[in-house]
Design a protein around this motif. Structure first.
Motif, PDB file in Angstrom:
ATOM      1  N   ARG A  85       0.821  -1.209   0.000  1.00 38.80           N
ATOM      2  CA  ARG A  85       0.000   0.000   0.000  1.00 38.80           C
ATOM      3  C   ARG A  85       0.858   1.263   0.000  1.00 38.80           C
ATOM      4  N   THR A  86       2.054   1.166   0.569  1.00 40.72           N
ATOM      5  CA  THR A  86       2.978   2.302   0.498  1.00 40.72           C
ATOM      6  C   THR A  86       3.384   2.558  -0.945  1.00 40.72           C
ATOM      7  N   LEU A  87       3.607   1.480  -1.697  1.00 38.78           N
ATOM      8  CA  LEU A  87       3.935   1.628  -3.109  1.00 38.78           C
ATOM      9  C   LEU A  87       2.791   2.282  -3.878  1.00 38.78           C
ATOM     10  N   LEU A  88       1.556   1.924  -3.530  1.00 39.66           N
ATOM     11  CA  LEU A  88       0.413   2.576  -4.175  1.00 39.66           C
ATOM     12  C   LEU A  88       0.366   4.062  -3.828  1.00 39.66           C
ATOM     13  N   ALA A  89       0.691   4.378  -2.588  1.00 36.42           N
ATOM     14  CA  ALA A  89       0.726   5.790  -2.191  1.00 36.42           C
ATOM     15  C   ALA A  89       1.818   6.542  -2.948  1.00 36.42           C
ATOM     16  N   ILE A  90       2.967   5.898  -3.125  1.00 39.80           N
ATOM     17  CA  ILE A  90       4.046   6.534  -3.882  1.00 39.80           C
ATOM     18  C   ILE A  90       3.609   6.756  -5.329  1.00 39.80           C
ATOM     19  N   GLY A  91       2.980   5.740  -5.930  1.00 43.22           N
ATOM     20  CA  GLY A  91       2.483   5.896  -7.289  1.00 43.22           C
ATOM     21  C   GLY A  91       1.466   7.018  -7.405  1.00 43.22           C
ATOM     22  N   SER A  92       0.578   7.105  -6.435  1.00 45.25           N
ATOM     23  CA  SER A  92      -0.403   8.188  -6.426  1.00 45.25           C
ATOM     24  C   SER A  92       0.275   9.546  -6.319  1.00 45.25           C
ATOM     25  N   SER A  93       1.266   9.641  -5.442  1.00 38.88           N
ATOM     26  CA  SER A  93       1.984  10.910  -5.268  1.00 38.88           C
ATOM     27  C   SER A  93       2.703  11.322  -6.544  1.00 38.88           C
ATOM     28  N   LEU A  94       3.344  10.364  -7.204  1.00 37.62           N
ATOM     29  CA  LEU A  94       4.054  10.672  -8.445  1.00 37.62           C
ATOM     30  C   LEU A  94       3.094  11.184  -9.515  1.00 37.62           C
TER      31      LEU A  94
ATOM     32  N   ALA B 130       0.876  22.962   2.002  1.00 34.52           N
ATOM     33  CA  ALA B 130      -0.197  22.034   2.372  1.00 34.52           C
ATOM     34  C   ALA B 130      -0.171  20.783   1.509  1.00 34.52           C
ATOM     35  N   ALA B 131       0.149  20.950   0.227  1.00 37.03           N
ATOM     36  CA  ALA B 131       0.209  19.798  -0.670  1.00 37.03           C
ATOM     37  C   ALA B 131       1.307  18.825  -0.239  1.00 37.03           C
ATOM     38  N   ARG B 132       2.475  19.342   0.133  1.00 38.36           N
ATOM     39  CA  ARG B 132       3.557  18.463   0.582  1.00 38.36           C
ATOM     40  C   ARG B 132       3.192  17.774   1.898  1.00 38.36           C
ATOM     41  N   GLY B 133       2.581  18.501   2.791  1.00 37.30           N
ATOM     42  CA  GLY B 133       2.176  17.898   4.050  1.00 37.30           C
ATOM     43  C   GLY B 133       1.147  16.799   3.847  1.00 37.30           C
ATOM     44  N   LEU B 134       0.173  17.038   2.966  1.00 36.59           N
ATOM     45  CA  LEU B 134      -0.824  16.010   2.669  1.00 36.59           C
ATOM     46  C   LEU B 134      -0.189  14.798   1.999  1.00 36.59           C
ATOM     47  N   ASP B 135       0.840  15.044   1.199  1.00 39.71           N
ATOM     48  CA  ASP B 135       1.521  13.935   0.542  1.00 39.71           C
ATOM     49  C   ASP B 135       2.191  13.021   1.572  1.00 39.71           C
ATOM     50  N   LEU B 136       2.785  13.606   2.587  1.00 45.60           N
ATOM     51  CA  LEU B 136       3.386  12.786   3.639  1.00 45.60           C
ATOM     52  C   LEU B 136       2.310  12.027   4.416  1.00 45.60           C
ATOM     53  N   LEU B 137       1.200  12.698   4.704  1.00 46.89           N
ATOM     54  CA  LEU B 137       0.102  12.027   5.415  1.00 46.89           C
ATOM     55  C   LEU B 137      -0.496  10.901   4.577  1.00 46.89           C
ATOM     56  N   LEU B 138      -0.478  11.051   3.264  1.00 42.27           N
ATOM     57  CA  LEU B 138      -0.971   9.989   2.396  1.00 42.27           C
ATOM     58  C   LEU B 138      -0.174   8.707   2.599  1.00 42.27           C
ATOM     59  N   GLY B 139       1.137   8.838   2.713  1.00 46.84           N
ATOM     60  CA  GLY B 139       1.957   7.660   2.959  1.00 46.84           C
ATOM     61  C   GLY B 139       1.684   7.031   4.306  1.00 46.84           C
ATOM     62  N   ALA B 140       1.450   7.879   5.313  1.00 47.93           N
ATOM     63  CA  ALA B 140       1.166   7.361   6.650  1.00 47.93           C
ATOM     64  C   ALA B 140      -0.149   6.594   6.675  1.00 47.93           C
ATOM     65  N   VAL B 141      -1.179   7.153   6.066  1.00 48.12           N
ATOM     66  CA  VAL B 141      -2.503   6.531   6.093  1.00 48.12           C
ATOM     67  C   VAL B 141      -2.541   5.271   5.226  1.00 48.12           C
ATOM     68  N   ALA B 142      -1.927   5.348   4.043  1.00 47.07           N
ATOM     69  CA  ALA B 142      -1.955   4.208   3.142  1.00 47.07           C
ATOM     70  C   ALA B 142      -1.225   3.009   3.724  1.00 47.07           C
ATOM     71  N   THR B 143      -0.169   3.262   4.495  1.00 52.23           N
ATOM     72  CA  THR B 143       0.608   2.165   5.066  1.00 52.23           C
ATOM     73  C   THR B 143      -0.108   1.510   6.230  1.00 52.23           C
ATOM     74  N   GLY B 144      -1.117   2.156   6.755  1.00 47.24           N
ATOM     75  CA  GLY B 144      -1.883   1.573   7.851  1.00 47.24           C
ATOM     76  C   GLY B 144      -1.747   2.309   9.153  1.00 47.24           C
ATOM     77  N   GLY B 145      -1.022   3.404   9.150  1.00 46.01           N
ATOM     78  CA  GLY B 145      -0.881   4.194  10.363  1.00 46.01           C
ATOM     79  C   GLY B 145      -1.912   5.300  10.433  1.00 46.01           C
ATOM     80  N   GLY B 146      -1.882   6.059  11.501  1.00 43.74           N
ATOM     81  CA  GLY B 146      -2.801   7.174  11.655  1.00 43.74           C
ATOM     82  C   GLY B 146      -2.133   8.484  11.289  1.00 43.74           C
ATOM     83  N   THR B 147      -2.946   9.502  11.130  1.00 44.93           N
ATOM     84  CA  THR B 147      -2.410  10.799  10.747  1.00 44.93           C
ATOM     85  C   THR B 147      -1.839  11.568  11.928  1.00 44.93           C
TER      86      THR B 147
END
Length: 363
Positions: free
Chosen positions: A88-97, A186-203
């Protein structure tokens, strides 16, 4: 006019038109480099946009070397949340790219009139890519980014949707307003949170890291607003101060590791978390690399805020994103992840040299 001078012109006038055209085409007049003839206005045929563009033009439009600054957001977010990177982290990276590249294409589409005056060499004003093709690419990349985020789960999509909205709002409405740097942060901050949430952690656990990466992005974006004109001493000075403050915060050991990281580091349990001394050394070293990479060009731009030094400061700030992401991962106790992120920096430099695209920009 004497007769001898008029004779060649008379002979030229009596020659068939096809012969004259053939002669001029086969023997064009020589022009010295830099002479006015070499800068003659281009014809409409030369200026006509080509629908196919080309790999080089698209690589320039999408600013491919800057892509290496993106995966570290998701990886640092996963580390901050105490989760181990996975599919899921890889999916988040793909989404971010995808969303990052959508922003780049949309940026040039929205600024095509301004770039025609200030940056005529870029793909859209130079006619190498049609504006409609750039806008279509932005829409398609946005859709792909949201689809990849949905594959990582509803919570990931819930973060990716406002991230995409922020990217489009910045490029279409906020870029040239006082809210522009804040939107980019804000976009960069949300991008980092995307990785946290997609991997299974909380924001919640990832919010401090998101705030730090957002502060860095705010400083870089503020400097980039004067890339073509220069003349701003305040923005590089503020960015320099921000870099110093962030270096101190990141270099400091995190008072409480994420729950997953505490469990892996518990005595008697085997895990991938290195010893505290190793992560401390990584955090300190990467923080120093971040400070040097960002502070030096900021300092030069503050002393002489010319367009070339301002552009160099922006490039340094962009490149400093990677060691900052790596330092944030080390600060969260994720040593292997921090090393993986840090390896993106030399990979990005190698790619930029191979593709002859050493300049990076966010404008």
């Amino acid at each position: 006019m004497n007769r001898a001078a008029a004779t060649p012109q008379d002979r030229s006038a009596r020659e068939p038109r096809a012969a004259r055209v053939h002669t001029s085409a086969s023997r064009p007049p020589a022009a010295a480099p830099g002479s006015p003839e070499t800068h003659a206005p281009r014809t409409s045929a030369t200026l006509a946009p080509r629908a196919d563009g080309g790999a080089g033009a698209w690589a320039e439009l999408l600013r491919l070397p800057a892509l290496f600054t993106v995966p570290g957001d998701a990886l640092a977010g996963a580390a901050a949340a105490g989760a181990r990177p996975g599919p899921r982290t890889l999916l988040a990276i793909g989404s971010s790219l995808c969303l990052y590249e959508a922003g780049m294409a949309l940026n040039d589409w929205a600024d095509r009139a301004e770039d025609a005056v200030e940056r005529p060499h870029r793909p859209l004003p130079s006619g190498r890519i049609r504006p409609a093709a750039a806008l279509t690419a932005a829409g398609a990349l946005t859709g792909a980014g949201l689809a990849l985020a949905a594959g990582a789960g509803r919570s990931a999509l819930a973060v990716a949707a406002p991230l995409a909205a922020t990217v489009w709002a910045y490029d279409l409405a906020l870029k040239h307003t006082p809210a522009g740097p804040a939107a980019m942060a804000a976009a960069r901050g949300l991008d980092l949170l995307l990785g946290a949430v997609a991997t299974g952690g909380g924001t919640r656990a990832a919010l401090p890291s998101a705030a730090l990466i957002g502060s860095h992005t705010l400083a870089v974006t503020a400097v980039s607003r004067r890339e073509t004109t220069g003349g701003s001493v305040l923005a590089p000075l503020a960015a320099l101060a921000t870099t110093g403050a962030l270096t101190g915060l990141v270099a400091r050991r995190r008072t409480r590791l994420p729950a997953g990281r505490r469990a892996a580091a518990a005595p008697g349990l085997s895990g991938s978390t290195p010893a505290p001394g190793v992560t401390d050394a990584l955090r300190a070293g990467l923080s120093a690399v971040y400070a040097v990479t960002a502070a030096r060009p900021y300092f030069h731009a503050a002393l002489n805020p010319s367009p070339p030094l301002t552009q160099r400061a922006v490039g340094g700030g962009i490149r400093a994103t990677i060691p900052l992401q790596a330092a944030l991962a080390a600060r969260s106790g994720a040593g292997p992840t921090s090393l993986l992120v840090a390896a993106l920096a030399p990979a990005g430099r190698w790619f930029a040299q191979r593709t002859a695209m050493r300049k990076v920009s966010i404008t």
